[in-house]
Design a protein around this motif. Structure first.
Motif, PDB file in Angstrom:
ATOM      1  N   GLN A  95      18.903 -51.439   3.245  1.00 45.74           N
ATOM      2  CA  GLN A  95      19.522 -51.716   1.953  1.00 45.74           C
ATOM      3  C   GLN A  95      20.995 -52.116   2.071  1.00 45.74           C
ATOM      4  OE1 GLN A  95      17.846 -51.790  -1.044  1.00 45.74           O
ATOM      5  NE2 GLN A  95      16.105 -51.649   0.339  1.00 45.74           N
ATOM      6  N   THR A  96      21.526 -52.186   3.279  1.00 44.97           N
ATOM      7  CA  THR A  96      22.935 -52.515   3.495  1.00 44.97           C
ATOM      8  C   THR A  96      23.217 -53.951   3.074  1.00 44.97           C
ATOM      9  OG1 THR A  96      23.006 -50.951   5.319  1.00 44.97           O
ATOM     10  CG2 THR A  96      24.780 -52.555   5.207  1.00 44.97           C
ATOM     11  N   THR A  97      24.287 -54.129   2.292  1.00 46.62           N
ATOM     12  CA  THR A  97      24.649 -55.453   1.789  1.00 46.62           C
ATOM     13  C   THR A  97      25.424 -56.242   2.844  1.00 46.62           C
ATOM     14  OG1 THR A  97      26.766 -54.744   0.872  1.00 46.62           O
ATOM     15  CG2 THR A  97      24.814 -54.520  -0.557  1.00 46.62           C
ATOM     16  N   ALA A  98      25.552 -57.530   2.610  1.00 45.29           N
ATOM     17  CA  ALA A  98      26.304 -58.395   3.525  1.00 45.29           C
ATOM     18  C   ALA A  98      27.769 -57.960   3.616  1.00 45.29           C
ATOM     19  CB  ALA A  98      26.207 -59.847   3.071  1.00 45.29           C
ATOM     20  N   THR A  99      28.349 -57.561   2.506  1.00 46.40           N
ATOM     21  CA  THR A  99      29.739 -57.097   2.507  1.00 46.40           C
ATOM     22  C   THR A  99      29.879 -55.840   3.356  1.00 46.40           C
ATOM     23  OG1 THR A  99      30.082 -58.020   0.311  1.00 46.40           O
ATOM     24  CG2 THR A  99      31.648 -56.338   1.053  1.00 46.40           C
ATOM     25  N   GLU A 100      28.940 -54.905   3.199  1.00 54.35           N
ATOM     26  CA  GLU A 100      28.983 -53.678   3.997  1.00 54.35           C
ATOM     27  C   GLU A 100      28.811 -53.987   5.483  1.00 54.35           C
ATOM     28  OE1 GLU A 100      27.233 -50.501   0.703  1.00 54.35           O
ATOM     29  OE2 GLU A 100      25.819 -51.699   1.894  1.00 54.35           O
ATOM     30  N   ILE A 101      27.922 -54.910   5.815  1.00 54.97           N
ATOM     31  CA  ILE A 101      27.733 -55.305   7.217  1.00 54.97           C
ATOM     32  C   ILE A 101      29.013 -55.928   7.767  1.00 54.97           C
ATOM     33  CG2 ILE A 101      26.510 -56.923   8.744  1.00 54.97           C
ATOM     34  CD1 ILE A 101      24.002 -56.368   7.033  1.00 54.97           C
ATOM     35  N   GLY A 102      29.697 -56.720   6.952  1.00 55.40           N
ATOM     36  CA  GLY A 102      30.966 -57.312   7.376  1.00 55.40           C
ATOM     37  C   GLY A 102      32.003 -56.257   7.725  1.00 55.40           C
ATOM     38  N   VAL A 103      32.081 -55.210   6.919  1.00 56.15           N
ATOM     39  CA  VAL A 103      33.020 -54.120   7.207  1.00 56.15           C
ATOM     40  C   VAL A 103      32.638 -53.429   8.517  1.00 56.15           C
ATOM     41  CG1 VAL A 103      33.871 -51.866   6.402  1.00 56.15           C
ATOM     42  CG2 VAL A 103      33.629 -53.759   4.784  1.00 56.15           C
TER      43      VAL A 103
END
Length: 123
Positions: A95-103
């Motif tokens: 469920q991890t979003t692209a923004t969270e993956i970027g961080v």
């Protein structure tokens, strides 16, 4: 390594001897479950999003690693339940979003890490 503030001294010494790291008793923004509310590698660390900036700066100075506040799995503060990271890779919940993956990629310095991981696996 960060450990629960109530951990006994013998266990703390075992962790230090086994992992060959300094061990610190700490909380992560008033949370004693440090393994649930942060994930650390040799490159950096991710702590839950509601950790006060001053606490994050103090913890960063204590462990000598850059820290970032964030969430995982679409806003969950329980970072340890959604991320596993080392110096070459990180695995996140579905469920991890692209923004969270970027961080995650930024704080653990994972951009361009694949060739290094590949050569380490070949060795």
């Amino acid at each position: 390594a960060l450990v629960h503030t109530d951990l006994d001294k013998e266990t703390e010494e075992i962790i230090a001897d086994t992992l060959k790291v300094d061990v610190f008793r700490a909380t992560v923004g008033q949370n004693t479950l440090v393994g649930s509310y942060c994930v650390l590698s040799n490159q950096g660390g991710l702590v839950h999003a509601r950790m006060p900036v001053q606490d994050m700066e103090e913890l960063s100075q204590l462990i000598q690693l850059p820290l970032a506040a964030g969430t995982i799995n679409r806003g969950s503060d329980v970072i340890g339940a959604g991320v596993v990271a080392n110096d070459w890779a990180a695995f996140c919940g579905m469920q991890t979003t692209a923004t969270e993956i970027g961080v995650v990629e930024d704080i653990f310095r994972l951009q361009g890490a694949a060739p290094a991981m590949q050569s380490a696996l070949i060795d």
